[in-house]
Design a protein around this motif. Structure first.
Motif, PDB file in Angstrom:
ATOM      1  N   LEU A 105      49.491 -47.337  -9.552  1.00  0.00           N
ATOM      2  CA  LEU A 105      50.114 -47.174 -10.868  1.00  0.00           C
ATOM      3  C   LEU A 105      50.600 -48.712 -11.236  1.00  0.00           C
ATOM      4  O   LEU A 105      51.345 -49.252 -10.411  1.00  0.00           O
ATOM      5  CB  LEU A 105      51.414 -46.358 -10.572  1.00  0.00           C
ATOM      6  CG  LEU A 105      52.486 -46.341 -11.841  1.00  0.00           C
ATOM      7  CD1 LEU A 105      51.848 -45.997 -13.297  1.00  0.00           C
ATOM      8  CD2 LEU A 105      53.769 -45.335 -11.433  1.00  0.00           C
ATOM      9  N   ILE A 145      46.602 -45.888 -13.185  1.00  0.00           N
ATOM     10  CA  ILE A 145      47.642 -45.295 -14.378  1.00  0.00           C
ATOM     11  C   ILE A 145      48.366 -46.485 -14.905  1.00  0.00           C
ATOM     12  O   ILE A 145      49.000 -47.135 -14.017  1.00  0.00           O
ATOM     13  CB  ILE A 145      48.408 -43.990 -13.646  1.00  0.00           C
ATOM     14  CG1 ILE A 145      47.590 -43.048 -13.144  1.00  0.00           C
ATOM     15  CG2 ILE A 145      49.540 -43.700 -14.802  1.00  0.00           C
ATOM     16  CD1 ILE A 145      48.588 -42.180 -12.053  1.00  0.00           C
ATOM     17  N   GLY A 199      51.387 -48.278 -16.706  1.00  0.00           N
ATOM     18  CA  GLY A 199      53.059 -48.002 -16.909  1.00  0.00           C
ATOM     19  C   GLY A 199      53.420 -49.414 -17.200  1.00  0.00           C
ATOM     20  O   GLY A 199      52.633 -49.830 -18.074  1.00  0.00           O
ATOM     21  N   SER A 256      57.809 -44.267 -16.402  1.00  0.00           N
ATOM     22  CA  SER A 256      56.277 -44.357 -16.103  1.00  0.00           C
ATOM     23  C   SER A 256      56.262 -43.953 -14.965  1.00  0.00           C
ATOM     24  O   SER A 256      54.903 -43.135 -14.859  1.00  0.00           O
ATOM     25  CB  SER A 256      56.008 -45.592 -16.824  1.00  0.00           C
ATOM     26  OG  SER A 256      56.398 -46.476 -15.516  1.00  0.00           O
ATOM     27  N   ALA A 291      53.908 -40.260 -14.730  1.00  0.00           N
ATOM     28  CA  ALA A 291      52.555 -40.627 -14.258  1.00  0.00           C
ATOM     29  C   ALA A 291      51.899 -39.273 -13.707  1.00  0.00           C
ATOM     30  O   ALA A 291      52.243 -38.280 -13.122  1.00  0.00           O
ATOM     31  CB  ALA A 291      52.593 -41.391 -12.948  1.00  0.00           C
TER      32      ALA A 291
END
Length: 333
Positions: free
Chosen positions: A195, A226, A228, A234, A238
């Motif tokens: 992330l 992912i 953010g 975020s 996710a």
């Protein structure tokens, strides 16, 4: 007693004296007081200056350095340029930094940029203070823009966007990330989600590359990346797909907190069901419920490096300074 020096015209007991109080006691105009007390050479007769100094001493008048700096564009000001004040790692840092700046006898003005357009807006509107120095955290500002904005060559870049004329501090993130990934692999992690924060940030691009490289070396497959924005939200939102990977690597502790709460709501807890790793190593005493394994650096060293620049910019190393990172094991790894 002089007519200008009457009890009724003095400042009231317990009330902080003002320039007007000094002016009344000295029998001069407020503008004369400002000139007489200015740290710069300003036109005022020796006789009037002596009266002003005597009145200021008698009243216990002390100038507010921030107000003086804003009014006169004094070199005692330090501009600190940030994106937002939402990341908890920033809050962990700024209080100590502002305290250090004030201990140097300077005052800070914090400018929240927020976006690339805001920098352009500042330049178009000619927002400018003549400052002693500018310290740049925001990834939307480059060194040339900051010099133009503040009319100062004393620019310290912390965002990776330095040039040959600016000073800079970098964080050696590779070492801490390599240690984190090696530890994760030793605990049996073979797949992970990554992330990330804002990909427009040079610092974030370097951080993402370090995770990819370390995972490739250790044989950990990044199944999903992912995007953010460093925020708790975020992490909370996710999307990890149908199956939670062995580990979730987050490029900020704040996002990791959001991930932890999202998966906790699904009955999944680290490290029993997955391993969770953050970045920034937020002071654990401030957020005891989120004891997240992380990568961090010595904030005291970082702040001291900034303060050494502010104290004596010309003595700061031309090659910049690099602050090392390390893996900090906590309960989620």
């Amino acid at each position: 007693m002089d007519k200008t020096d009457t009890p009724a015209k003095r400042s009231k007991p317990g009330k902080r004296p003002t320039i007007s109080d000094v002016a009344r006691l000295a029998g001069v105009a407020p503008a004369i007081v400002s000139r007489a007390l200015s740290p710069q050479r300003r036109p005022v007769s020796a006789e009037k200056k002596e009266r002003v100094l005597k009145a200021a001493d008698e009243l216990g008048y002390r100038q507010n350095p921030l107000a003086r700096g804003l009014a006169t564009q004094s070199i005692d000001l330090v501009a600190i340029i940030i994106n937002h004040m939402t990341d908890l790692s920033d809050l962990d840092l700024f209080d100590s930094l502002l305290d250090g700046v004030q201990m140097l006898g300077k005052q800070a003005i914090m400018i929240r940029v927020g976006s690339n357009q805001r920098i352009d807006e500042f330049l178009r509107n000619s927002l400018s203070y003549h400052v002693h120095a500018a310290v740049v955290f925001s990834d939307f500002a480059d060194a040339g823009e900051v010099r133009e904005l503040f009319h100062s060559d004393n620019v310290l870049m912390l965002n990776g966007r330095f040039d040959a004329q600016s000073h800079y501090i970098t964080i050696d993130e590779d070492s801490g990330i390599r240690d984190l990934i090696r530890f994760a692999r030793s605990r049996g992690v073979s797949s992970a989600a990554l992330l990330t924060g804002r990909s427009s940030s040079i610092v974030e691009q370097t951080r993402i590359a370090a995770y990819r490289s370390a995972c490739a070396i250790e044989g950990i497959e990044i199944q999903r990346e992912i995007s953010g924005d460093y925020s708790y939200q975020s992490g909370l939102e996710a999307d990890f797909g149908a199956a939670t990977p062995d580990a979730v690597f987050c490029t900020s502790d704040t996002m990791a907190m959001g991930v932890m709460d999202q998966l906790r709501a699904q009955g999944k807890h680290p490290p029993r069901d997955y391993s969770l790793f953050g970045f920034d190593a937020i002071e654990r005493g401030n957020f005891g419920a989120y004891d997240i394994s992380s990568v961090g650096f010595d904030r005291a060293d970082f702040i001291q490096a900034i303060l050494s620049f502010l104290q004596e910019p010309e003595a700061f190393p031309e090659t910049g300074l690099c602050i090392p990172t390390r893996y900090i094991a906590r309960s989620t790894g």
